[in-house]
Scaffold this motif. Structure first.
Motif, PDB file in Angstrom:
ATOM      1  N   GLN A   1       0.845  -1.205   0.000  1.00  0.00           N
ATOM      2  CA  GLN A   1       0.000   0.000   0.000  1.00  0.00           C
ATOM      3  C   GLN A   1       0.876   1.249   0.000  1.00  0.00           C
ATOM      4  OE1 GLN A   1      -2.178  -0.993   3.573  1.00  0.00           O
ATOM      5  NE2 GLN A   1      -4.067  -1.338   2.413  1.00  0.00           N
ATOM      6  N   LEU A   2       1.912   1.238   0.806  1.00  0.00           N
ATOM      7  CA  LEU A   2       2.822   2.377   0.868  1.00  0.00           C
ATOM      8  C   LEU A   2       3.525   2.596  -0.467  1.00  0.00           C
ATOM      9  CD1 LEU A   2       3.962   4.611   2.616  1.00  0.00           C
ATOM     10  CD2 LEU A   2       5.725   3.017   3.394  1.00  0.00           C
ATOM     11  N   ALA A   3       3.919   1.522  -1.105  1.00  0.00           N
ATOM     12  CA  ALA A   3       4.565   1.627  -2.422  1.00  0.00           C
ATOM     13  C   ALA A   3       3.601   2.237  -3.442  1.00  0.00           C
ATOM     14  CB  ALA A   3       5.046   0.255  -2.893  1.00  0.00           C
ATOM     15  N   ASP A   4       2.323   1.830  -3.393  1.00  0.00           N
ATOM     16  CA  ASP A   4       1.319   2.400  -4.297  1.00  0.00           C
ATOM     17  C   ASP A   4       1.149   3.899  -4.033  1.00  0.00           C
ATOM     18  OD1 ASP A   4       0.870  -0.079  -5.450  1.00  0.00           O
ATOM     19  OD2 ASP A   4      -0.957  -0.474  -4.298  1.00  0.00           O
ATOM     20  N   ILE A   5       1.093   4.271  -2.766  1.00  0.00           N
ATOM     21  CA  ILE A   5       0.939   5.686  -2.402  1.00  0.00           C
ATOM     22  C   ILE A   5       2.153   6.481  -2.865  1.00  0.00           C
ATOM     23  CG2 ILE A   5       0.928   7.271  -0.424  1.00  0.00           C
ATOM     24  CD1 ILE A   5      -0.982   5.237   0.933  1.00  0.00           C
ATOM     25  N   ASP A   6       3.346   5.944  -2.640  1.00  0.00           N
ATOM     26  CA  ASP A   6       4.558   6.651  -3.065  1.00  0.00           C
ATOM     27  C   ASP A   6       4.605   6.844  -4.574  1.00  0.00           C
ATOM     28  OD1 ASP A   6       5.471   7.072  -0.503  1.00  0.00           O
ATOM     29  OD2 ASP A   6       6.800   5.341  -0.493  1.00  0.00           O
ATOM     30  N   ALA A   7       4.201   5.838  -5.318  1.00  0.00           N
ATOM     31  CA  ALA A   7       4.165   5.977  -6.779  1.00  0.00           C
ATOM     32  C   ALA A   7       3.127   7.020  -7.184  1.00  0.00           C
ATOM     33  CB  ALA A   7       3.855   4.630  -7.420  1.00  0.00           C
TER      34      ALA A   7
ATOM     35  N   GLY B   1       2.752  14.631  -9.044  1.00  0.00           N
ATOM     36  CA  GLY B   1       3.518  15.870  -8.946  1.00  0.00           C
ATOM     37  C   GLY B   1       3.515  16.518  -7.576  1.00  0.00           C
ATOM     38  N   TYR B   2       3.171  15.764  -6.545  1.00  0.00           N
ATOM     39  CA  TYR B   2       3.208  16.317  -5.185  1.00  0.00           C
ATOM     40  C   TYR B   2       4.653  16.416  -4.719  1.00  0.00           C
ATOM     41  CZ  TYR B   2      -1.815  16.032  -4.486  1.00  0.00           C
ATOM     42  OH  TYR B   2      -3.165  16.241  -4.572  1.00  0.00           O
ATOM     43  N   GLY B   3       4.903  17.342  -3.803  1.00  0.00           N
ATOM     44  CA  GLY B   3       6.241  17.527  -3.265  1.00  0.00           C
ATOM     45  C   GLY B   3       6.636  16.435  -2.283  1.00  0.00           C
ATOM     46  N   ASN B   4       5.634  15.842  -1.633  1.00  0.00           N
ATOM     47  CA  ASN B   4       5.929  14.777  -0.680  1.00  0.00           C
ATOM     48  C   ASN B   4       4.670  13.972  -0.384  1.00  0.00           C
ATOM     49  OD1 ASN B   4       4.484  16.049   1.603  1.00  0.00           O
ATOM     50  ND2 ASN B   4       6.151  17.541   1.521  1.00  0.00           N
ATOM     51  N   ARG B   5       4.857  12.871   0.303  1.00  0.00           N
ATOM     52  CA  ARG B   5       3.770  11.953   0.635  1.00  0.00           C
ATOM     53  C   ARG B   5       2.708  12.634   1.506  1.00  0.00           C
ATOM     54  NH1 ARG B   5       6.124   7.463   4.016  1.00  0.00           N
ATOM     55  NH2 ARG B   5       7.080   6.761   2.100  1.00  0.00           N
ATOM     56  N   SER B   6       3.136  13.435   2.468  1.00  0.00           N
ATOM     57  CA  SER B   6       2.181  14.082   3.384  1.00  0.00           C
ATOM     58  C   SER B   6       1.207  14.995   2.655  1.00  0.00           C
ATOM     59  CB  SER B   6       2.922  14.875   4.462  1.00  0.00           C
ATOM     60  OG  SER B   6       3.604  14.003   5.323  1.00  0.00           O
ATOM     61  N   GLU B   7       1.705  15.788   1.706  1.00  0.00           N
ATOM     62  CA  GLU B   7       0.818  16.666   0.933  1.00  0.00           C
ATOM     63  C   GLU B   7      -0.252  15.850   0.220  1.00  0.00           C
ATOM     64  OE1 GLU B   7       3.023  19.041  -1.835  1.00  0.00           O
ATOM     65  OE2 GLU B   7       4.312  19.881  -0.286  1.00  0.00           O
ATOM     66  N   PHE B   8       0.171  14.768  -0.394  1.00  0.00           N
ATOM     67  CA  PHE B   8      -0.740  13.895  -1.128  1.00  0.00           C
ATOM     68  C   PHE B   8      -1.796  13.298  -0.189  1.00  0.00           C
ATOM     69  CE2 PHE B   8      -1.653   9.526  -2.680  1.00  0.00           C
ATOM     70  CZ  PHE B   8      -2.262   9.851  -3.879  1.00  0.00           C
ATOM     71  N   LEU B   9      -1.356  12.744   0.930  1.00  0.00           N
ATOM     72  CA  LEU B   9      -2.289  12.124   1.870  1.00  0.00           C
ATOM     73  C   LEU B   9      -3.253  13.142   2.472  1.00  0.00           C
ATOM     74  CD1 LEU B   9       0.084   9.551   3.597  1.00  0.00           C
ATOM     75  CD2 LEU B   9      -1.781   9.075   1.991  1.00  0.00           C
ATOM     76  N   ARG B  10      -2.781  14.351   2.751  1.00  0.00           N
ATOM     77  CA  ARG B  10      -3.691  15.397   3.252  1.00  0.00           C
ATOM     78  C   ARG B  10      -4.775  15.710   2.229  1.00  0.00           C
ATOM     79  NH1 ARG B  10       0.946  17.624   5.628  1.00  0.00           N
ATOM     80  NH2 ARG B  10       1.369  18.916   3.827  1.00  0.00           N
TER      81      ARG B  10
END
Length: 96
Positions: free
Chosen positions: A21-27, A33-42
């Motif tokens: 799941q984490l690998a899918d989120i990171d991809a 084009g997000y700067g980081n994982r946190s921005e995307f998850l928010r």
């Protein structure tokens, strides 16, 4: 208290997920084009909370449609009417 940029204070939240799941989120965040994982998850958490009427099936259908548009697989309304056997003169004819 707000930060110097007047953004709301953020709180750290810990969640558990599988490595896949984490690998899918990171991809996904990198591809989007997000700067980081946190921005995307928010963003996805906010969207899910503010728009609960969207379900997975709706989102998948919208994405599939977007792919068709990007690949040029679109149809005019006349093409669709012809495929469905709809004649413009048939609209509203309930007299039969």
């Amino acid at each position: 208290m707000a930060t110097s940029t007047d953004e709301p204070e953020k709180t750290t939240v810990n969640i558990r997920m599988t490595e896949s799941q984490l690998a899918d989120i990171d991809a996904a965040w990198k591809e989007a084009g997000y700067g980081n994982r946190s921005e995307f998850l928010r963003d996805i958490a906010r969207d899910a909370a503010k728009h609960p009427e969207f379900n997975r099936a709706d989102l998948k259908a919208m994405l599939a449609s977007e792919v068709e548009i990007q690949e040029g697989r679109t149809h005019s309304s006349d093409d669709v009417k012809e495929q469905l056997g709809i004649d413009d003169g048939d609209a509203g004819d309930d007299d039969e």
